[in-house]
Scaffold this motif. Structure first.
Motif, mmCIF file in Angstrom:
data_model
loop_
_atom_site.group_PDB
_atom_site.id
_atom_site.type_symbol
_atom_site.label_atom_id
_atom_site.label_comp_id
_atom_site.label_asym_id
_atom_site.label_seq_id
_atom_site.Cartn_x
_atom_site.Cartn_y
_atom_site.Cartn_z
ATOM 1 N N MET A 274 0.826 -1.200 0.000
ATOM 2 C CA MET A 274 0.000 0.000 0.000
ATOM 3 C C MET A 274 0.870 1.263 0.000
ATOM 4 N N VAL A 275 1.883 1.277 0.859
ATOM 5 C CA VAL A 275 2.784 2.438 0.928
ATOM 6 C C VAL A 275 3.516 2.626 -0.390
ATOM 7 N N SER A 276 3.965 1.498 -0.978
ATOM 8 C CA SER A 276 4.681 1.573 -2.261
ATOM 9 C C SER A 276 3.793 2.171 -3.340
ATOM 10 N N GLY A 277 2.490 1.801 -3.294
ATOM 11 C CA GLY A 277 1.557 2.345 -4.282
ATOM 12 C C GLY A 277 1.421 3.850 -4.158
ATOM 13 N N TYR A 278 1.284 4.308 -2.883
ATOM 14 C CA TYR A 278 1.199 5.754 -2.666
ATOM 15 C C TYR A 278 2.464 6.462 -3.127
ATOM 16 N N LEU A 283 5.289 9.845 -6.982
ATOM 17 C CA LEU A 283 6.436 10.007 -7.882
ATOM 18 C C LEU A 283 5.983 10.363 -9.288
ATOM 19 N N VAL A 284 4.909 9.691 -9.747
ATOM 20 C CA VAL A 284 4.373 9.984 -11.086
ATOM 21 C C VAL A 284 3.900 11.430 -11.157
ATOM 22 N N ILE A 285 3.195 11.892 -10.108
ATOM 23 C CA ILE A 285 2.690 13.282 -10.093
ATOM 24 C C ILE A 285 3.852 14.270 -10.108
ATOM 25 N N ILE A 286 4.892 14.006 -9.303
ATOM 26 C CA ILE A 286 6.062 14.900 -9.234
ATOM 27 C C ILE A 286 6.759 14.970 -10.583
ATOM 28 N N LEU A 287 6.938 13.793 -11.229
ATOM 29 C CA LEU A 287 7.606 13.763 -12.538
ATOM 30 C C LEU A 287 6.796 14.531 -13.578
ATOM 31 N N PHE A 288 5.449 14.382 -13.505
ATOM 32 C CA PHE A 288 4.598 15.091 -14.468
ATOM 33 C C PHE A 288 4.718 16.604 -14.279
ATOM 34 N N LEU A 289 4.703 17.051 -13.017
ATOM 35 C CA LEU A 289 4.828 18.487 -12.743
ATOM 36 C C LEU A 289 6.196 19.010 -13.156
ATOM 37 N N ALA A 290 7.229 18.209 -12.874
ATOM 38 C CA ALA A 290 8.581 18.626 -13.261
ATOM 39 C C ALA A 290 8.701 18.749 -14.771
ATOM 40 N N TYR A 291 8.071 17.794 -15.489
ATOM 41 C CA TYR A 291 8.101 17.840 -16.958
ATOM 42 C C TYR A 291 7.435 19.111 -17.466
ATOM 43 N N ARG A 292 6.285 19.463 -16.878
ATOM 44 C CA ARG A 292 5.574 20.670 -17.309
ATOM 45 C C ARG A 292 6.410 21.920 -17.051
ATOM 46 N N CYS A 293 7.073 21.971 -15.875
ATOM 47 C CA CYS A 293 7.910 23.137 -15.533
ATOM 48 C C CYS A 293 9.082 23.262 -16.484
ATOM 49 N N LEU A 294 9.738 22.123 -16.764
ATOM 50 C CA LEU A 294 10.891 22.144 -17.677
ATOM 51 C C LEU A 294 10.473 22.556 -19.072
#
Length: 620
Positions: A274-278, A283-294
């Motif tokens: 469960m923790v790994s899923g969260y 991580l996916v959300i952070i990577l998506f936001l980082a991609y948008r910022c870059l």
């Protein structure tokens, strides 16, 4: 009176006899030490006689074979006993005594049959600069005290039977230029030598493992082969990534025999999943936001109008306003800037070139050549094949009028060795400076990244030195006379800012674009002074003389250390040295000028006019 005179004469005679006796004793001690050392090197009982080392003679005065003495005639500077079939060993005690009796600088025993090892007492020979022991039968490990030879420049120990690890702190010998240890049995890793400053390097056919030192690709792969455990360039074997850290243990499991243990394990596994899923979701959300910022940042700071998305924005903007397309740099408000500076491109170079349009410049394909502290540099190719270099200046607080006046003053002071500005653009948001693109590249590329192996002779280098100093001298004088004394200098002088014309003459580029009243020099913010240019020119002279880059290394400190050890010739690029005495003499003169330019006392540095006159004299 006669008695006093007689006493004085007797006393003088006694002192003379004592001095002569002491000198004779010192000579005798040196004779005995050298002869004993030689007899340890060879099992041939007549080796000293064969070399002419007789007990009644003096090693220095009678010039024994293989011996070179210092000017005092009392101590040995070089011991060169090569190819004499010496089959003994190196006695550490006698070697130490020999080094302590005088500043021994060169020890060469190569091409013999010496056995056993290299004694640890060699550490007492702190003045040694050259050690040649190749092609013997020496074995064992290198002494751990070897790195204490801080003056060492060249170490050749190839084709022996040495084994074990090379002392890791060998890389701390800052002035070492040659390290040849091929064809031995060394193990472990290669010390992290500063490869940029190595002239010769060979560790082939040993048993080294791990990665090779950084910048090893300057040497051919043949210098590293025969070591199956090595990796990294220039070898074809890439080094593996560092190992991942061990997994984090969340809690200790219960004993397996307990019934509740299995239930606890299942609960624990469920929690972990469960923790790994969260964590994965976050991580996916952070990577998506980082991609948008870059992506946003890239769109904002990218090269001059390139790509379909930007072209689409230009078309949409043009359709809405009914005006010609503008770049993200110009922004429509810049057309009516409160500073009153025109947004059109101002052409300065009129000799036969067609007028360049601002929109044409921005729509052309752009290649990013480099980014620096003061802005980015692009190569732009206009329709029709004309090539330009465009400097985009950032973080410059000058107003538009000040910028324009500065460019105009520099344009009026033209010199054949200063790259003229072709055009410039200034708005409230943007400042661009346009030059003709120079296909022969920069001095840095010719000196340190010469992939085409273009020859760069001493005559050519001296011509470059003369051109740069003449151009700087003219600009310093002209701009100071025009009332631009605070911005009379270059401000960012380095090899990469020296371009080469079609005739391979030097062209100083980006002149005055960073020489501001608050110029940042040598890591400190201070008022800009033309003496900063004098210092930077001294660094360029050192790069021309040594063939070594100054970036990432204190080249001046290294040169000072070599000169201090009276091995000045070791400073020069080997490809420049020739049998012509005049060449080496001129190189020495330029080296002296370079060191004067880099004097720590700013007031003691020569003026740019004095430097130019000195180098012009060398050309003659």
């Amino acid at each position: 009176m006669e008695v006093s005179l007689m006493r004085l004469l007797l006393l003088s005679l006694l002192l003379l006899l004592l001095t002569k006796s002491t000198s004779s004793q010192n000579s005798n001690d040196l004779n005995i030490t050298l002869t004993s050392f030689l007899k340890k090197l060879s099992t041939n009982p007549r080796i000293d006689q064969e070399l002419g080392w007789t007990p009644a003679s003096d090693p220095c005065r009678d010039r024994w074979k293989g011996i070179a003495c210092n000017k005092d005639g009392k101590s040995v500077r070089a011991l060169v006993l090569e190819s004499l079939k010496l089959d003994g060993s190196i006695d550490g005690t006698l070697l130490s005594h020999l080094c302590n009796s005088g500043p021994l600088s060169i020890l060469s025993l190569q091409d013999n049959a010496l056995n056993r090892g290299l004694p640890s007492e060699i550490s007492s020979c702190t003045r040694l600069t050259h050690v040649y022991l190749s092609n013997n039968r020496l074995s064992g490990s290198l002494p751990s005290s070897l790195p204490s030879l801080k003056s060492l420049k060249r170490l050749e120990i190839s084709h022996n039977n040495f084994s074990g690890n090379i002392p890791s702190n060998m890389s701390r010998i800052s002035g070492i230029l040659t390290f040849l240890s091929n064809n031995n049995h060394f193990t472990g890793s290669i010390p992290d030598f500063s490869m940029n400053f190595m002239d010769e390097f060979d560790v082939s056919f040993n048993q080294f493992s791990g990665s090779v030192p950084a910048n090893s690709e300057k040497f051919p792969v043949s210098r590293f082969v025969g070591n199956p455990g090595l990796c990294g360039k220039p070898l074809s074997v890439a080094c593996p990534p560092p190992p991942s850290p061990p997994p984090l243990i969340l809690s200790s499991p219960l004993p397996p025999s307990s019934p509740s243990s299995h239930k606890s394990k299942r609960t624990l596994m469920s929690k972990v999943v469960m923790v790994s899923g969260y964590v994965l979701l976050a991580l996916v959300i952070i990577l998506f936001l980082a991609y948008r910022c870059l992506k946003k940042k890239k769109n904002k700071n990218g090269p001059l109008y390139k790509g379909e998305i930007k072209e689409k924005k230009i078309a949409e903007s043009s359709e809405k306003s009914g005006n010609p397309s503008r770049s993200e740099y110009s922004i429509s408000s810049a057309a009516h800037s409160s500073e009153g500076v025109s947004t059109s491109l101002v052409m300065l170079k009129k000799d036969g070139c067609k007028d360049l349009k601002f929109e044409e410049l921005l729509r052309a394909p752009a290649e990013l050549l480099g980014k620096g502290r003061f802005g980015s540099l692009y190569k732009v190719v206009i329709n029709g094949g004309a090539e330009y270099a465009v400097k985009r200046i950032k973080d410059w607080s000058l107003s538009g009028d000040e910028f324009k006046n500065k460019i105009m003053k520099m344009d009026q002071a033209r010199h054949p060795n200063v790259l003229p500005i072709t055009a410039f653009y200034c708005s409230k948001q943007e400042k661009l400076v346009v030059y003709d693109f120079q296909k022969n590249g920069s001095l840095y590329r010719l000196l340190h990244d010469n992939k085409e192996s273009r020859p760069f002779t001493w005559k050519s280098r001296l011509n470059v030195a003369a051109g740069i100093s003449a151009g700087l001298s003219f600009m310093h004088r002209s701009l100071a006379n025009s009332g631009a004394a605070t911005t009379a200098g270059h401000g960012n002088l380095k090899c990469s800012n020296i371009l080469l014309s079609s005739t391979m003459d030097p062209l100083i580029s980006e002149y005055g674009l960073t020489a501001l009243p608050t110029h940042r020099h040598a890591g400190k913010t201070q008022p800009f002074s033309p003496t900063n240019d004098v210092y930077d020119l001294g660094v360029i002279f050192l790069e021309l003389l040594t063939g070594k880059p100054s970036h990432g290394f204190n080249l001046a400190q290294w040169v000072h250390s070599v000169v201090r050890e009276e091995w000045t010739v070791e400073v020069f690029d080997k490809s420049l040295l020739s049998d012509e005495e005049m060449v080496e003499e001129t190189m020495m003169r330029l080296l002296q000028v370079a060191l004067q330019c880099m004097n720590g006392d700013v007031n003691a540095r020569p003026s740019m006019a004095e430097v130019a006159a000195n180098v012009a004299g060398m050309m003659e």
